[in-house]
Design an enzyme around this catalytic site. Structure first.
Site: not given
Length: 486
Positions: A170, A196-197
């Site tokens: 993705k 998010e990381r």
């Protein structure tokens, strides 16, 4: 205690301070008492040492008490500490100078550069544009990715979902779309990272800088380690920035959200913290309303369009999950990523039969495009039905007509793969951007059996169809080159 508020953001609100006291802290949920004036819903309250803890009011419990969720860590906060009502909601920075920058949910620059100058602060809570301002014209938004443009065309000013489980590509697909869009559309791209990381944010920033598209981009991140309140509001902050470029600058905006499921998840965490009764599978009872409040602001108006592409994590690849079902209802196109296709090396790993678009009608894409897309789907669906027979009895047991269908379908599958600019460093294959016309021509030629004598491998990871002939001729010149299909 002197609680400091940001005067630049609050303007005249700093003059008349409404000060209360913290009465209860349970994780991210904070109760406060105000004796003089009760803060309104969505008001931002600063509390704790030096006003470090930002709290958004979500409930008015009685005439003197409010309950809010902290947008920052509550470390150091204790009962009895002063709580200062700012008199207004969370604000986001807007202006031309926010381009090429990276922000957190409060509008603080997190790219290790100075704070941008000449900016205006606007509330993140805004109403969707009225129907009278919305455009009634349907237009196609080209991505340069063959499989999407041919089988699931995106709508300008619409919302497209990227559905898939963990690790099917993705984020790679979103990054590729940023690369293609910023270079080929005279607009602004806003990347909103929800949950998010930090590694992904840093890599994306560096890649966009190297690709030269950062001057037309804004990035907003609510990281995975931040409280749910921060992750829940980062989407609203990004939309406020997008609305500025659409309404004030009259520019088209591409809003990429990674990942909309994390928005629902953050809302679920807040709902649980606030003590609300969960609905099916533990989701918050207000999920539909919260998602609609975000999605309905994404629209095509008389001044410009916000086109959104949203990655949607599907829990356990279950498309009946309430989060996936609610998200589907807002989308004009659904791009479904398949783990099976990824395992076969067919990238982008988009399932052509499950992916769909409301734009794929003769009145919008044209008769030729529509007829070709239907023929491609029919061919691939027939091949899907024949796979069990091939696995049990072998290809030789099929009729000549069925063997021809299988040959076309396998060549179509390989032609619809595409090398990405963002994966060049891993694959060593230069990225390709393919126009819709070239993609349609290639599919039509395959369906007309123009490539029946060309090995399937020659159609794999190419741009337009002519590259297959070049690849094939290059292979046949080599001594002992194979003539058979891959």
């Amino acid at each position: 205690m002197n609680v400091v508020s940001d005067a630049g953001r609050m303007g005249d609100q700093a003059h008349a301070r409404n000060v209360g006291a913290v009465t209860s802290i349970r994780g991210s949920v904070v109760d406060m008492r105000f004796d003089f004036s009760l803060p309104s819903i969505y008001s931002l309250v600063h509390a704790g040492p030096d006003g470090r803890v930002a709290i958004e009011v979500l409930n008015q419990l009685d005439a003197h008490h409010v309950r809010g969720v902290a947008l920052t860590a509550t470390g150091g906060l204790a009962r009895g500490m002063a709580a200062v009502d700012t008199g207004g909601p969370l604000l986001a920075p807007v202006g031309k100078t926010i381009l090429s920058r990276m922000f957190d949910v409060f509008g603080n620059a997190i790219d290790r550069q100075e704070a941008p100058a000449d900016i205006e602060w606007r509330p993140v809570h805004r109403t969707p544009p009225p129907l009278a301002r919305r455009s009634t014209k349907s237009e196609i938004f080209e991505t340069g990715i063959k499989l999407i443009d041919v089988l699931a065309p995106l709508e300008r000013g619409g919302k497209a979902g990227l559905f898939g489980g963990a690790g099917v590509g993705k984020t790679v697909l979103l990054t590729e779309m940023i690369h293609n869009m910023v270079g080929y559309h005279a607009g602004v791209s806003i990347f909103c990272g929800i949950g998010e990381r930090c590694r992904e944010g840093e890599e994306l920033y560096r890649d966009m800088k190297q690709a030269g598209v950062l001057p037309n981009m804004v990035m907003v991140f609510g990281q995975m380690n931040e409280p749910p309140g921060s992750r829940f509001r980062v989407g609203h902050a990004a939309l406020t920035m997008a609305e500025y470029f659409r309404d004030d600058e009259h520019r088209d905006v591409l809003l990429l959200i990674d990942n909309i499921f994390r928005f629902i998840q953050a809302g679920s965490e807040i709902s649980g913290l606030m003590g609300q009764m969960p609905s099916r599978l533990g989701y918050q009872p207000t999920m539909g309303t919260e998602l609609s409040g975000l999605e309905e602001r994404i629209a095509n108006t008389d001044t410009g369009a916000i086109t959104s592409i949203q990655a949607v994590y599907v829990p356990a690849d279950d498309f009946t999950d309430p989060a996936a079902v609610h998200t589907f209802s807002h989308l004009s196109a659904s791009i479904v990523l398949s783990r099976k296709r990824a395992s076969e090396g067919l990238y982008p790993a988009i399932d052509p039969l499950q992916s769909s678009s409301k734009m794929a009608s003769p009145g919008i894409v044209g008769e030729r495009h529509y007829a070709l897309a239907q023929q491609i789907r029919s061919t691939l669906a027939q091949y899907d039905e024949l796979k069990d027979i091939i696995a049990m009895l072998g290809l030789e047991q099929l009729s000549a007509a069925d063997r021809a269908v299988v040959a076309r379908a396998r060549r179509l599958e390989r032609f619809l793969t595409q090398p990405f600019f963002t994966t060049e460093q891993f694959s060593g294959i230069p990225g390709k951007l393919v126009s819709l016309q070239d993609a349609l021509d290639g599919c039509e030629r395959i369906l007309n059996d123009e490539f029946k004598d060309v090995p399937e491998g020659a159609l794999y990871m190419i741009g337009n169809a002519d590259e297959a002939w070049q690849k094939f001729r290059g292979e046949t010149k080599e001594p002992g080159a194979r003539q058979e299909g891959a």
